[in-house]
Design an enzyme around this catalytic site. Sequence first.
Site, PDB file in Angstrom:
ATOM      1  N   ARG A 114       0.808  -1.223   0.000  1.00  0.00           N
ATOM      2  CA  ARG A 114       0.000   0.000   0.000  1.00  0.00           C
ATOM      3  C   ARG A 114       0.839   1.269   0.000  1.00  0.00           C
ATOM      4  O   ARG A 114       0.350   2.337   0.360  1.00  0.00           O
ATOM      5  CB  ARG A 114      -0.984   0.004   1.178  1.00  0.00           C
ATOM      6  CG  ARG A 114      -2.029  -1.096   1.083  1.00  0.00           C
ATOM      7  CD  ARG A 114      -3.107  -0.923   2.112  1.00  0.00           C
ATOM      8  NE  ARG A 114      -4.128  -1.955   1.960  1.00  0.00           N
ATOM      9  CZ  ARG A 114      -4.730  -2.572   2.961  1.00  0.00           C
ATOM     10  NH1 ARG A 114      -4.412  -2.263   4.213  1.00  0.00           N
ATOM     11  NH2 ARG A 114      -5.645  -3.476   2.735  1.00  0.00           N
ATOM     12  N   LYS A 136       3.398  11.304 -11.556  1.00  0.00           N
ATOM     13  CA  LYS A 136       2.650  10.341 -12.370  1.00  0.00           C
ATOM     14  C   LYS A 136       3.440   9.046 -12.510  1.00  0.00           C
ATOM     15  O   LYS A 136       4.637   9.080 -12.815  1.00  0.00           O
ATOM     16  CB  LYS A 136       2.377  10.903 -13.763  1.00  0.00           C
ATOM     17  CG  LYS A 136       1.206  11.842 -13.863  1.00  0.00           C
ATOM     18  CD  LYS A 136       0.984  12.170 -15.334  1.00  0.00           C
ATOM     19  CE  LYS A 136      -0.214  13.056 -15.542  1.00  0.00           C
ATOM     20  NZ  LYS A 136      -0.426  13.337 -16.976  1.00  0.00           N
ATOM     21  N   GLU A 178      10.656  16.991 -25.359  1.00  0.00           N
ATOM     22  CA  GLU A 178       9.966  17.462 -24.161  1.00  0.00           C
ATOM     23  C   GLU A 178      10.481  18.842 -23.746  1.00  0.00           C
ATOM     24  O   GLU A 178       9.719  19.662 -23.226  1.00  0.00           O
ATOM     25  CB  GLU A 178      10.144  16.455 -23.023  1.00  0.00           C
ATOM     26  CG  GLU A 178       9.511  15.084 -23.274  1.00  0.00           C
ATOM     27  CD  GLU A 178       7.988  15.083 -23.186  1.00  0.00           C
ATOM     28  OE1 GLU A 178       7.387  16.145 -22.912  1.00  0.00           O
ATOM     29  OE2 GLU A 178       7.395  14.005 -23.397  1.00  0.00           O
ATOM     30  N   LYS A 214       7.697  22.703 -15.784  1.00  0.00           N
ATOM     31  CA  LYS A 214       6.830  21.651 -15.247  1.00  0.00           C
ATOM     32  C   LYS A 214       6.562  21.854 -13.763  1.00  0.00           C
ATOM     33  O   LYS A 214       5.443  21.621 -13.283  1.00  0.00           O
ATOM     34  CB  LYS A 214       7.448  20.267 -15.487  1.00  0.00           C
ATOM     35  CG  LYS A 214       6.502  19.143 -15.056  1.00  0.00           C
ATOM     36  CD  LYS A 214       6.810  17.818 -15.670  1.00  0.00           C
ATOM     37  CE  LYS A 214       5.708  16.820 -15.344  1.00  0.00           C
ATOM     38  NZ  LYS A 214       5.959  15.482 -15.913  1.00  0.00           N
ATOM     39  N   GLU A 224      -3.998  16.858 -12.251  1.00  0.00           N
ATOM     40  CA  GLU A 224      -4.436  17.008 -13.644  1.00  0.00           C
ATOM     41  C   GLU A 224      -5.944  17.222 -13.765  1.00  0.00           C
ATOM     42  O   GLU A 224      -6.631  16.578 -14.540  1.00  0.00           O
ATOM     43  CB  GLU A 224      -3.994  15.803 -14.494  1.00  0.00           C
ATOM     44  CG  GLU A 224      -3.961  16.110 -15.971  1.00  0.00           C
ATOM     45  CD  GLU A 224      -3.335  15.014 -16.818  1.00  0.00           C
ATOM     46  OE1 GLU A 224      -3.303  15.189 -18.040  1.00  0.00           O
ATOM     47  OE2 GLU A 224      -2.880  14.002 -16.264  1.00  0.00           O
ATOM     48  N   ARG A 228      -2.690  21.338 -15.651  1.00  0.00           N
ATOM     49  CA  ARG A 228      -1.669  20.327 -15.926  1.00  0.00           C
ATOM     50  C   ARG A 228      -1.899  19.634 -17.270  1.00  0.00           C
ATOM     51  O   ARG A 228      -0.947  19.098 -17.863  1.00  0.00           O
ATOM     52  CB  ARG A 228      -1.630  19.308 -14.797  1.00  0.00           C
ATOM     53  CG  ARG A 228      -0.519  18.277 -14.949  1.00  0.00           C
ATOM     54  CD  ARG A 228      -0.307  17.487 -13.686  1.00  0.00           C
ATOM     55  NE  ARG A 228       0.740  16.485 -13.855  1.00  0.00           N
ATOM     56  CZ  ARG A 228       1.320  15.837 -12.865  1.00  0.00           C
ATOM     57  NH1 ARG A 228       0.979  16.089 -11.611  1.00  0.00           N
ATOM     58  NH2 ARG A 228       2.256  14.947 -13.102  1.00  0.00           N
ATOM     59  N   ASN A 232       0.339  17.808 -21.755  1.00  0.00           N
ATOM     60  CA  ASN A 232       0.086  16.775 -22.760  1.00  0.00           C
ATOM     61  C   ASN A 232       0.125  17.320 -24.186  1.00  0.00           C
ATOM     62  O   ASN A 232      -0.289  16.630 -25.129  1.00  0.00           O
ATOM     63  CB  ASN A 232      -1.268  16.105 -22.497  1.00  0.00           C
ATOM     64  CG  ASN A 232      -1.240  15.237 -21.254  1.00  0.00           C
ATOM     65  OD1 ASN A 232      -0.300  14.476 -21.033  1.00  0.00           O
ATOM     66  ND2 ASN A 232      -2.262  15.363 -20.423  1.00  0.00           N
ATOM     67  N   HIS A 235       0.763  15.051 -27.130  1.00  0.00           N
ATOM     68  CA  HIS A 235       0.704  13.667 -26.647  1.00  0.00           C
ATOM     69  C   HIS A 235      -0.519  12.890 -27.121  1.00  0.00           C
ATOM     70  O   HIS A 235      -0.467  11.661 -27.195  1.00  0.00           O
ATOM     71  CB  HIS A 235       0.782  13.644 -25.120  1.00  0.00           C
ATOM     72  CG  HIS A 235       2.180  13.839 -24.596  1.00  0.00           C
ATOM     73  ND1 HIS A 235       2.916  14.971 -24.871  1.00  0.00           N
ATOM     74  CD2 HIS A 235       2.978  13.047 -23.826  1.00  0.00           C
ATOM     75  CE1 HIS A 235       4.103  14.870 -24.279  1.00  0.00           C
ATOM     76  NE2 HIS A 235       4.169  13.724 -23.648  1.00  0.00           N
ATOM     77  N   HIS A 239       0.917   9.590 -28.504  1.00  0.00           N
ATOM     78  CA  HIS A 239       0.613   8.265 -27.979  1.00  0.00           C
ATOM     79  C   HIS A 239      -0.015   7.376 -29.044  1.00  0.00           C
ATOM     80  O   HIS A 239       0.246   6.168 -29.099  1.00  0.00           O
ATOM     81  CB  HIS A 239      -0.316   8.382 -26.769  1.00  0.00           C
ATOM     82  CG  HIS A 239       0.387   8.825 -25.516  1.00  0.00           C
ATOM     83  ND1 HIS A 239      -0.284   9.103 -24.348  1.00  0.00           N
ATOM     84  CD2 HIS A 239       1.696   9.034 -25.247  1.00  0.00           C
ATOM     85  CE1 HIS A 239       0.576   9.469 -23.421  1.00  0.00           C
ATOM     86  NE2 HIS A 239       1.791   9.430 -23.943  1.00  0.00           N
ATOM     87  N   HIS A 251       9.172   7.493 -27.647  1.00  0.00           N
ATOM     88  CA  HIS A 251       8.192   8.445 -27.130  1.00  0.00           C
ATOM     89  C   HIS A 251       8.525   9.870 -27.560  1.00  0.00           C
ATOM     90  O   HIS A 251       7.657  10.611 -28.039  1.00  0.00           O
ATOM     91  CB  HIS A 251       8.140   8.352 -25.597  1.00  0.00           C
ATOM     92  CG  HIS A 251       7.216   9.352 -24.975  1.00  0.00           C
ATOM     93  ND1 HIS A 251       5.846   9.288 -25.091  1.00  0.00           N
ATOM     94  CD2 HIS A 251       7.480  10.472 -24.241  1.00  0.00           C
ATOM     95  CE1 HIS A 251       5.291  10.315 -24.457  1.00  0.00           C
ATOM     96  NE2 HIS A 251       6.263  11.041 -23.931  1.00  0.00           N
TER      97      HIS A 251
END
Length: 350
Positions: A114, A136, A178, A214, A224, A228, A232, A235, A239, A251
């Site tokens: 956990r 993330k 990026e 960032k 997000e 935020r 993306n 992206h 993606h 990527h």
Amino acid sequence: MRDMDILTVTHPVGQYNVYVGEGLLGRLRELAGVDGRIALITDSNVGPLYAQAIPDAACVITMPAGEQNKTLATVNGMYEQLLAAGMDRGGVVVALGGGVVGDVAGFVAATYMRGINFAQCPTSLLAMVDASVGGKTGVDLPQGKNLVGAFKQPTAVIADIATLQTLPSEELSAGMAEVIKHGLIGDVDLFKRLEIGDSLASFQSLVTRAIRVKQLVVQEDPFEHGRRAALNLGHTFGHAIEQVSQYRIRHGEAVAMGLVAAANLSARLGYCSPDLQGRIEAALEYANLPVRIPADLPPQAQYRAMFSDKKKAAGKLRFILLRDVGDVFVADDVPETAVLETLAAVRNTP
């Protein structure tokens, strides 16, 4: 040698420092405040080069390199190795590698018992400026990227830029996608320098400058729910390109193509000047990045792949579009015809 840069990222339950400089890996325990046992997670490319810089790890878990190994099966194997090593909740998972390693190790740390502490030691430019900051984590499913994951804030990010010396040139270029993206989102001066081929005086300056963009965004919107989403940019297209190519396209390369597509779509819908696409292409070409989607990736297949993207809302695709450098926004009412026209326009001719 320049002193290291320190950026402090705040989040709803605390804060952590991002350290950028040379020769930092050997100072992991000091900088990250690690007292307990370390489970070092790395990959088959990075481990042989840098695992020895963290010599007192209780266990070293090495995953095969590559996006195709960012899976629940890989995660399950890591759980078993952590248990075999006797790792408990007093330990810390340390990610040593690029974005894939950071995503997987972070997800393991978020879910093992956990949740146990987690530190990031990114070794690629892409991971330093983007993937390691913001909390993330996640893994891919056959249907798409990062469809299973969690937010897990690190206790520290240690970006040792000396590791970039062994980074293959194509991976360095991939990371620049990026950096360029961050300039487009929130650092107009940085983008203006990149579009004329000026990549700043040092990697440390470049990395710190890109991280700062960032940092400001994730502090404003840690989960997000709003601002935020701007991160993306490129992206939704990127993606889909990765998925349809079966991840043969890196990527960063896919994001580069996605940035061009986002500019094309923005101009097509009347949001920005058509000249912006050319400016973005110039910055990408200086970084040796592709600006056209391969001809063997059909536009219809890319469009279908977008619907497995976790960024869609209420069944609608969400695109991050541009009005200008430093002015990006979310649009969820983009006509299918416009998307397909853009995919055709930025595709290499067969």
